[in-house]
Motif scaffolding. Sequence first.
Motif, PDB file in Angstrom:
ATOM      1  N   LEU A  62      50.211  41.079  41.490  1.00  0.00           N
ATOM      2  CA  LEU A  62      48.970  40.410  41.722  1.00  0.00           C
ATOM      3  C   LEU A  62      49.232  38.791  41.606  1.00  0.00           C
ATOM      4  O   LEU A  62      50.020  38.321  40.724  1.00  0.00           O
ATOM      5  CB  LEU A  62      48.020  40.634  40.639  1.00  0.00           C
TER       6      LEU A  62
ATOM      7  N   LEU B 139      44.999  42.759  36.329  1.00  0.00           N
ATOM      8  CA  LEU B 139      45.454  43.851  36.991  1.00  0.00           C
ATOM      9  C   LEU B 139      45.381  45.115  36.436  1.00  0.00           C
ATOM     10  O   LEU B 139      45.835  45.253  35.364  1.00  0.00           O
ATOM     11  CB  LEU B 139      46.724  43.880  37.846  1.00  0.00           C
TER      12      LEU B 139
ATOM     13  N   TYR C  44      43.637  50.278  42.225  1.00  0.00           N
ATOM     14  CA  TYR C  44      43.898  48.864  41.519  1.00  0.00           C
ATOM     15  C   TYR C  44      42.583  48.417  41.244  1.00  0.00           C
ATOM     16  O   TYR C  44      41.898  48.202  42.365  1.00  0.00           O
ATOM     17  CB  TYR C  44      45.001  48.162  42.020  1.00  0.00           C
TER      18      TYR C  44
ATOM     19  N   VAL D 140      41.240  44.555  40.526  1.00  0.00           N
ATOM     20  CA  VAL D 140      41.516  43.124  40.226  1.00  0.00           C
ATOM     21  C   VAL D 140      40.337  42.575  39.529  1.00  0.00           C
ATOM     22  O   VAL D 140      39.029  42.728  39.926  1.00  0.00           O
ATOM     23  CB  VAL D 140      41.956  42.504  41.503  1.00  0.00           C
TER      24      VAL D 140
ATOM     25  N   LEU E  43      47.620  41.006  46.534  1.00  0.00           N
ATOM     26  CA  LEU E  43      47.818  42.294  45.887  1.00  0.00           C
ATOM     27  C   LEU E  43      49.010  42.815  46.714  1.00  0.00           C
ATOM     28  O   LEU E  43      48.696  43.307  47.769  1.00  0.00           O
ATOM     29  CB  LEU E  43      46.855  43.013  45.477  1.00  0.00           C
TER      30      LEU E  43
END
Length: 504
Positions: free
Chosen positions: A439, A449, A485, A487, A498
């Motif tokens: 990230l 992250l 994921y 963020v 990313l």
Amino acid sequence: MRHHLRAHRLIATGASLLLGATALATLSQSASADDGALTAREETRAELVASVSPDMVDALGETLGFTADQVYDRLTTESLAMRDQPTVAYTLDEDFGGLWIGSGVDQVYVAVTDTARMGDVSAFGYIPTLVRYNAKQLSGYQKALDAGKAAPKGVTGWHVDVPTNAVVLLAKPGTAAKARSWAVAKGVPADVVRVETTTASPRPYADIVGGTAYYIGGSSRCSVGFSVTHPSRGPGFVSAGHCGSTGASVTSGTGSVGTFIVSSFPGNDYSYIDAGASWTASPRVQGSSQQVANANVAPVGSSICRSGSTTGWHCGSVQQLNTSVTYPQGTVSQVTRTNVCAEPGDSGGSFISGASAQGMTSGGSGNCSSGGTTYFQPVGEALSASGAALTTSGGPGPGPSCGNHQNNYTGTLASNGNAYQPTGGSYQSTTSGLHSACLAGPSGTDFDLYLQKLSGSTWTTVATSNSPSNNETISYNGTAGTYRYRVHAYSGSGTYALGLTKPA
């Protein structure tokens, strides 16, 4: 909860530990001076000398009473404080009471609620001051005022005043007692409330006049905020929400046509306009040669300039972040209060600190003949709502990169916002193996992250990377399953990149 144990910047000599208002000219960035290399402060100043336009330097010098050299020194201090603020807040955690810029060229203050943490502040090269309430408490009181029933008549706004560790209510003459009672009834401690009497009546700065900038529906006029690029729509710009509603048509002075795609007002005051192929994205701020490099958030006390189609360039300083202001149309929250003047038609125009985009003119009181107060909507929320990336001097967006990964994604987050990748969904791994990701967030922010795995109907975090920086990496050996994921913008806002690689 984050832990207190953090990495501090090194101090070059024992003498530099004796910090005061004058010692800040020799901040810890001087550690490499003996080997002939540029210190971090010198490098930052050189970058600002090369990137900040002469007209902004002149305007700031006139407003602040500084020479050009002093302006560059001040901008250097502010730029370093923007960079350091997330780490300072992370380090002090529950003891952090806020950070602000003093009136000189090199004064940065940090409030703490525990005298034992003053040494941590000094280790950053900043001036510690003891307060009663931490930043989270003050923010909670602000949110309590924002929520529920509207403020009583005569209360025109409220905000957290970081330097005085207070929640300030702005009230018309004769309504101070009513304002204080309302705040206390909302759960704000009486000792943190300060009521200031004002005769100002804030209003949005849209105008129905002829002229330049852009027009809504062929009649009302506002100012372009910042150029953005949407991944599917292409060039556009962000502006104020009160300038037009979703679907409203837009024309420029050259006849180019656009459309309001996103508009939020009151509550917020931002909009995103799809400009179409006949417009050209540019990182420049109108009326100046100044170019936007990033969207780092300027602390309280920072110098700031505004550009608008009615009054052009005017400068001043940031007075409060996360302010609530009541217009005739309703209350707008999470705006920034400044002492920069503006007038009708300046709405939506750019607020910029150095080369950092800050936000779009919302409204205020006064004028540019006698002075006034102006509020701006922070740009990060508009970017997050629109999915567009800020156009910067390096091209669209801040240009973060995560190297070589199977898949790459970008997005924009406001402070404390969340996004889920890939593209708001998840991915399936049919075999066990390594899940890796990188990230890269905007400079001066703290983006975190998290890797999550679906277990039944619940998402469980299986790997975390939450350092105080804008860059994070994850490497996780996992079994087959569904993953995504998360963020998170822990502090600061802007566009991130990313990169992720799934098990082979």
